[in-house]
Every structure is written in C-alpha cells, then in structure tokens.
Design an enzyme around this catalytic site. Sequence first.
Site, PDB file in Angstrom:
ATOM      1  N   ALA A  19     105.983 104.494 -71.820  1.00  0.00           N
ATOM      2  CA  ALA A  19     106.515 106.030 -72.073  1.00  0.00           C
ATOM      3  C   ALA A  19     107.992 105.658 -72.549  1.00  0.00           C
ATOM      4  O   ALA A  19     108.415 106.315 -73.433  1.00  0.00           O
ATOM      5  CB  ALA A  19     106.466 106.649 -70.954  1.00  0.00           C
ATOM      6  N   GLY A  51      92.296 100.509 -71.346  1.00  0.00           N
ATOM      7  CA  GLY A  51      92.508 100.703 -72.882  1.00  0.00           C
ATOM      8  C   GLY A  51      93.022 101.996 -72.964  1.00  0.00           C
ATOM      9  O   GLY A  51      93.912 102.688 -72.140  1.00  0.00           O
ATOM     10  N   ARG A 273      86.470 108.843 -60.541  1.00  0.00           N
ATOM     11  CA  ARG A 273      87.149 107.823 -59.748  1.00  0.00           C
ATOM     12  C   ARG A 273      87.373 108.489 -58.134  1.00  0.00           C
ATOM     13  O   ARG A 273      87.091 107.575 -57.365  1.00  0.00           O
ATOM     14  CB  ARG A 273      88.646 107.359 -60.221  1.00  0.00           C
ATOM     15  CG  ARG A 273      88.347 106.477 -61.455  1.00  0.00           C
ATOM     16  CD  ARG A 273      89.917 106.191 -61.908  1.00  0.00           C
ATOM     17  NE  ARG A 273      89.804 105.232 -63.084  1.00  0.00           N
ATOM     18  CZ  ARG A 273      90.774 104.807 -63.523  1.00  0.00           C
ATOM     19  NH1 ARG A 273      91.816 105.424 -63.240  1.00  0.00           N
ATOM     20  NH2 ARG A 273      90.563 103.749 -64.333  1.00  0.00           N
ATOM     21  N   GLU A 356     103.871 108.479 -66.461  1.00  0.00           N
ATOM     22  CA  GLU A 356     103.385 108.901 -65.014  1.00  0.00           C
ATOM     23  C   GLU A 356     104.293 109.777 -64.251  1.00  0.00           C
ATOM     24  O   GLU A 356     103.526 110.256 -63.276  1.00  0.00           O
ATOM     25  CB  GLU A 356     102.966 107.573 -64.475  1.00  0.00           C
ATOM     26  CG  GLU A 356     102.132 107.786 -63.102  1.00  0.00           C
ATOM     27  CD  GLU A 356     101.863 106.502 -62.343  1.00  0.00           C
ATOM     28  OE1 GLU A 356     101.184 106.536 -61.277  1.00  0.00           O
ATOM     29  OE2 GLU A 356     102.001 105.296 -62.945  1.00  0.00           O
TER      30      GLU A 356
END
Length: 513
Positions: A19, A51, A273, A356
């Site tokens: 980022a 990826g 997840r 993030e």
Amino acid sequence: MTGFAALAGQPVIAGGGLAGLATALLMDRPCVLLSPAPLGRDAASALAQGGIAAAIGADDTVALHVADTLAAGAGLCVPDAVSAIVGAGPDAVAGLRALGVVFDPGADGRPDLHLEAAHCRARIAHAGGDGTGAETMRALVARVRATPRVTVLEGARLRRLVVRDGRVAGVEIVQGGVVVALPTAACVIATGGVGALFPATTSPPGGQGLGLACAARAGAVLRDMEFVQFHPTALAGGPDGAPRALVSEAVRGAGAILVDETGACFTDGLAPRDVVARAIAAHLAAGHQVLLDARAATRGDFARHFPGIARACAARGLDPDRQPIPVRPAVHYHMGGIETDLNGRSSVPGLWACGEAASTGLHGANRLASNSLLEAFVCAGFVARDLDAVSLPVPRSLGEPVPDAGDGVDLADLHACLGRAAGILRDEAGLARAARMLAPHVATDDRALVGAMLCLAALERRESRGGHSRTDYPATAPVAAHSRLTVGRARVLLAGLSSRDPVPASADGMTVP
C-alpha cells in the site's frame, strides 16, 4: 537525517508494504516514504501467498466477484466500496504487470488463475506459485528505488501526528533513535495490521497497530476494530510471537482436505475462513490433531505448485508429498482500522489511510481470500489521485518533539492478554478483564491503546458475526451495524469498566486496576 528540512511540506507515507509503495509510485508529486525496516522487509505484503483476486477469467464477471465479497463480509461490507474496489480489479492486475510484476502464465499466456475458498470462480492471479507477495514487492521496491521524486527513509517510523487547528500539521519521525519533527499537511498511514499483538500470527513483528494508534491519538475514528481474521491453516508449532508459516488457501483450492489423526474429513475446507477456523479450533479443543492432506491433490509434485510452503515444511522435517501437514489457526488479517472514504480520507483533515491499516468497507466482518492485495493496490491509487488533486496548506514550523511518557507494556504480557481474551472465541468476562488490564497503559503505550480499543469494540458487539465470535452471544443480530471508536470514547468506556468490581490478576502478571 541530513537534508531533512528540504522535505518539509511533502506528503509523508508511513509504511513500506504494498500500500505504501504503490501510493508513492502512483502519486505525481514528490513524497517521503517511511519504512521501519529495509525496504521490502518486515512487510506482510511480502508474505502473501495466494495472489490478487480479480475478475479476469473468461467465465468470470465483476458482479460475481462483488457477490462473493459481500457474502463473505457477513452484512458489514460497504456496497459502494466493494463495487469500486472490486471493479478496479482487472485494471489493477494490468497496472501491476506494467510496474514489472510477473504473474504465472496459463496455457493461453494470460495470468493463470487459482480457486480459493468462498470464491465461485478461479480468479486469483498468482506469481512464483505461492510467492505473489514477494514478487509484487520485488517489482515495486525496484520501481521506488528508481524514482527520484520518492525519498525513502529506511529504519524510520511514524511516532506521532502533529495536529493544529483540527488538521494534520506535521509528523514526528524516529530514525536511528533520533526523533525529528517534519512539517507537512498530508500523511498517509499504510502501516499494516495488528497481528503481532497476538501470540499466534502469520504477521511480521512490525504489525503492532502503531499507525492505528497514531491516527487515534490524532482524533481519527477507528471502525470495526473487533473483526480479526484467523487464517485456518498456519503451520502448527513454533514459539509464541514468532510469525507462523502460512499454508495458503490455494492449497485447499487445489484439492487438499482437512482431516484429523484418524484420516476423517471433519469440515468443508472451502467454507469462509471464519467458519473453517472455528471448526478447526473446536476439533483441536476436543483433543484431535488437525492436518491438511495434499497428497492426492498435488500428486507428488507439491513443491512445484507451492514452493514457498514446501520450503517451510522442509525446515520442519515435513514432506507434503508423503504426509499430511499439521496446521492450526493463527491471526492473519485485521478487517478493522482507520475509517476512510473511497479517497482514503480519514475523519482528520490531512490524514489518509490505505491497505490493512484502513477500514474501507471492502472486507466487512470477514475478508474474502486474496482481496487484500487488491485493496492495497487499488486504494493506494485512489489515495494518490486524491493527493495529487488537493492543494496542501503551506506547512508551518513545529516545536520540539514531545518526549516519551514512560515504559510500555511487555509484549509477552500483551500476547497472553489478547490471546486469551480476543481469540477465535470470546466472552464478556474475558474481554472486560483484558480491557481493565490494559487501561492503566493506554495513555502512554500505543500497543496497549490498540489492544484495549479492540477489546472494547468486541465487548460492545453483543453478537457473533464473521471474524468476531462470542460464546455468550452466539446468534447474529438481525441488523448489521459498524462499531466506531475514538480515544475519547474509549477512555469513557474504560473508566466505566474500572468502576466495577475488580477482576483478579491473571497468570500473565499484568496489573489489574
């Protein structure tokens, strides 16, 4: 920091991951990039295996990718953000290739595409098998080093934001033990997540949420701090606090199955997840082993498909072609962070965030696999475009940096505190105990502040949703709502907790007020 004064007024980008690098590269104006480690190291981006998700397959569409993202986010995605970021996916892959990223080709010469959990199509463009993050960072680091308008300060980190008249007026930077104040009207926080605050994590040591703390102390709103994603399949074993080797989602996408010591398959490995992580945690708590069996899926050729994972297994004496891989969940990604709009702007004028560290609304309560590299690159472009378009005030000189207030919380104590209270399964008593333990330290310790705000947000969310699971509130509320915290509100909530009956000190030795 020779020549530091010449940098006054330039936007400062805090963070040397994807980022931060992309923001610097995609911006036209001169800027300063802070990288706490040598450029390209200690960044979660470099560890990314799976990826970048993008609807570039012949059988895929942006609408399908959007639908998968919204489903995984469990009602808390911001639809406009999802549409904008996912919609930019095909261009992002093209943009990364133009910057020198070499994706693994398929038979037609276009990027080969993997399938990962909760995706309805194979749409994960990858590089080096399971080395996408490393290849992406290699290419962007080389580009940044070849770009004269980007001044890279290695071994430097953001210490504090200076706010005057309600907007960013400068930053305090630490480099080589020296603190310097740099006037600037623009700062971009791209410092990554909070995984290193937990005992079992795939994050590098630098992922301690320090950028979030800087933003919060400057007055920024932090959103959805309670939503922590536990990757279901980190390589089991290793000391607390050390990064766990990740066994990528792509291994399950290739056909590997989760089994126990009897060889029985006990859960759907391609479920979202959070679902898989809870299933594994429950199976481990019941006394079982959990293993990922890839023998039939890769047919004796595991290392060709997943070279990085094969090396990590070999270092532990494991051969995935001959035996199942022992796995367990570990903290992998933080869906919460600094609340931003689609330009990356926070609630504090002059402060942007991406990657993030930002809460853009893409991930909601549970990040869809391989949407993180997508968000980091796309949103870096949004921030760069916005910064190029704004007129920044002329910076004024700053006073002397504020001295440190004192010693902080021991990291091992913080690991124990958050590991027990804010893990895969949570309850009111544990979260309240952890928040009280951290309360005396939040004024002076940035890690304690972030940990306390995470626990407070989890306390206030009296439901189970996505990456946040409460054993005392197992149902999902009928209406989805975001949590928002500021430092001021956190102090009020902590004061209310501290006024209750004290909770006995736990084995981690931290003092309870």
